[in-house]
Design an enzyme around this catalytic site. Structure first.
Site, PDB file in Angstrom:
ATOM      1  N   GLY A 192     -90.440 -33.827  55.797  1.00 48.68           N
ATOM      2  CA  GLY A 192     -91.664 -33.131  55.393  1.00 48.68           C
ATOM      3  C   GLY A 192     -91.325 -31.766  54.824  1.00 48.68           C
ATOM      4  O   GLY A 192     -91.939 -31.306  53.851  1.00 48.68           O
ATOM      5  N   THR A 193     -90.344 -31.122  55.407  1.00 45.36           N
ATOM      6  CA  THR A 193     -89.907 -29.810  54.924  1.00 45.36           C
ATOM      7  C   THR A 193     -89.484 -29.888  53.454  1.00 45.36           C
ATOM      8  O   THR A 193     -89.865 -29.044  52.633  1.00 45.36           O
ATOM      9  CB  THR A 193     -88.721 -29.317  55.786  1.00 45.36           C
ATOM     10  N   SER A 253     -94.700 -36.990  56.769  1.00 44.35           N
ATOM     11  CA  SER A 253     -93.398 -37.070  57.444  1.00 44.35           C
ATOM     12  C   SER A 253     -93.439 -38.218  58.448  1.00 44.35           C
ATOM     13  O   SER A 253     -94.372 -38.314  59.249  1.00 44.35           O
ATOM     14  CB  SER A 253     -93.110 -35.741  58.161  1.00 44.35           C
ATOM     15  N   CYS A 304     -90.401 -22.165  67.309  1.00 43.64           N
ATOM     16  CA  CYS A 304     -90.014 -22.479  65.944  1.00 43.64           C
ATOM     17  C   CYS A 304     -88.808 -23.407  65.994  1.00 43.64           C
ATOM     18  O   CYS A 304     -88.306 -23.733  67.069  1.00 43.64           O
ATOM     19  CB  CYS A 304     -89.750 -21.228  65.125  1.00 43.64           C
TER      20      CYS A 304
HETATM   21  N1  PLP Z   1     -95.508 -29.591  58.155  1.00 41.13           N
HETATM   22  C1  PLP Z   1     -96.026 -29.548  59.384  1.00 41.13           C
HETATM   23  C2  PLP Z   1     -97.461 -29.193  59.552  1.00 41.13           C
HETATM   24  C3  PLP Z   1     -95.227 -29.821  60.498  1.00 41.13           C
HETATM   25  O1  PLP Z   1     -95.743 -29.753  61.725  1.00 41.13           O
HETATM   26  C4  PLP Z   1     -93.868 -30.138  60.292  1.00 41.13           C
HETATM   27  C5  PLP Z   1     -92.963 -30.396  61.440  1.00 41.13           C
HETATM   28  O2  PLP Z   1     -93.149 -29.876  62.514  1.00 41.13           O
HETATM   29  C6  PLP Z   1     -93.376 -30.180  58.986  1.00 41.13           C
HETATM   30  C7  PLP Z   1     -94.216 -29.905  57.942  1.00 41.13           C
HETATM   31  C8  PLP Z   1     -91.943 -30.490  58.700  1.00 41.13           C
HETATM   32  O3  PLP Z   1     -91.699 -31.860  58.742  1.00 41.13           O
HETATM   33  P1  PLP Z   1     -90.183 -32.375  58.986  1.00 41.13           P
HETATM   34  O4  PLP Z   1     -89.918 -32.208  60.449  1.00 41.13           O
HETATM   35  O5  PLP Z   1     -90.211 -33.806  58.554  1.00 41.13           O
HETATM   36  O6  PLP Z   1     -89.316 -31.544  58.145  1.00 41.13           O
END
Ligand code: PLP
Length: 375
Positions: A73-74, A195, A320
């Site tokens: 997701g990042t 994600s 975090c």
């Molecule tokens: N966006 C939100 C709202 C999240 O809570 C998270 C993860 O905690 C992410 C993005 C990041 O996703 P990933 O862990 O797949 O990088």
């Protein structure tokens, strides 16, 4: 509850892999081919990627061609917010760090954060002002459900305001997918992040959903995969797992909403036993699984450690990714002072949660509150 009697109430950090997802991934381990290869092995692997893409597309309510797989997701947030160099990126003050950090810095960064109201929802009047003050085309990033409070954001309204000013809307739906029924089209989103590991799938695979015709600049170059937007041989196992998790998430969306009864009981009994405690964002609409509890003056970290000793896993509201705890930027944006913003825990339920887990949490947390002289 796990086999060793531990209770896992940290589904917003990551969800346990669903058994059917694991089975699909184990089966995929026998696939040999590179999805880019033209021979039969490659074509079989390609079919597995295509099927997963169709399942993720169905979850978002889009066509498969609108889904780009990423490594997390990042990464999807970075691709969305760094992929349109001519646009000013606006982010809400409560976005996940991966969106806040991806937004290119400008000198007026502070004024570009979309504020939220005390209930945790984005301030749309402020959005209108910010959009009016932004010269040139913009790209607004507003999440669908906040990872700390669960508060659902007015994404469709924000998208309408953004579009009226020629801006694009990116929606980080990582914490909403599988917890809330929604569609990309009804939200009016132009870009959306998902994600796998927040919906019963594996970590290390995400997706960026794109409106048709929208072409971000690639972040990772060097191959033709994912329509040249994300080079690198596909993570076949992860993608297959994502597809299986997306399929199940659609089927089980009603059960996810049923978690509200469990979460509401948890909050009712917690507040009855510890009157000083507060639930953040309780007056707004929230996803059913998330509760952000503040016990003023007792650091979130202390609460998490006390609960862990009792075999109950939750997060500090402000945890975090480094595991360090800092005052929550989400609660600060909601107008909470530094004490409250450092005294929150996040309890997040999911497909493994039941009444017994809630009872175990309540007993352990009320003990922590009593030991701290708060109950
Ligand atoms: N966006 C939100 C709202 C999240 O809570 C998270 C993860 O905690 C992410 C993005 C990041 O996703 P990933 O862990 O797949 O990088």
């Amino acid at each position: 509850m796990s086999r060793d009697g531990r209770v896992y109430l940290d589904h917003n950090a990551t969800t346990p892999l669903k058994p059917a997802v694991k089975a699909a991934m184990v089966q995929a381990m026998d696939l040999v081919g590179n999805p880019s290869s033209v021979h039969a092995f490659g074509r079989t692997a390609r079919r597995a990627v295509d099927e997963a893409r169709a399942a993720v597309a169905a979850l978002a309510g889009v066509k498969p061609a609108q889904v780009l797989f990423t490594g997390s997701g990042t990464e999807a947030n970075n691709l969305a917010l760094r992929g349109f160099s001519g646009r000013t990126v606006l982010v809400s003050a409560i976005e996940h760090d991966s969106a806040l950090a991806a937004a290119p810095l400008t000198e007026s960064q502070d004024t570009q954060r979309l504020p939220v109201q005390p209930d945790g929802t984005a301030d749309l009047a402020a959005l209108e002002r910010i959009l009016a003050d932004t010269a040139g085309p913009a790209l607004l990033s507003l999440m669908l459900a906040n990872n700390e409070t669960g508060v659902i954001q007015p994404v469709a309204d924000a998208a309408a305001l953004a579009h009226a000013r020629g801006a694009l809307l990116h929606c980080d739906a990582v914490q909403a997918a599988g917890r809330l029924a929604f569609s990309f089209g009804a939200l009016g989103a132009d870009l959306m992040t998902l994600s796998a590991h927040k919906l019963g799938g594996p970590a290390g695979v995400g997706a960026l959903v794109l409106a048709e015709g929208l072409e971000p600049d690639a972040l990772i170059r060097g191959g033709g995969q994912e329509r040249r937007k994300r080079a690198g041989t596909e993570n076949l196992l992860g993608i297959v797992g994502f597809g299986a998790a997306a399929r199940l998430a659609l089927e089980e969306i009603a059960a996810a909403a049923d978690l509200a009864a469990l979460r509401d009981r948890l909050e009712r009994e917690a507040l009855a036993a510890v009157p000083q405690a507060r639930v953040m964002g309780a007056s707004a609409a929230r996803v059913a699984n998330t509760s952000c509890l503040v016990l003023p003056g007792v650091p979130g970290e202390t609460q998490v450690m006390g609960l862990d000793l009792a075999g109950v896993a939750v997060s500090a509201g402000s945890a975090c990714s480094s595991g360090k705890v800092k005052p929550s930027h989400v609660l600060a944006a909601m107008g909470e002072d530094a004490t409250a913003a450092s005294s929150a825990i996040r309890v997040s339920l999911g497909w493994t949660s039941d009444d017994e887990a809630v009872d175990r949490f309540l007993a352990a947390w009320i003990t922590v509150a009593r030991r701290s002289g708060r109950a």
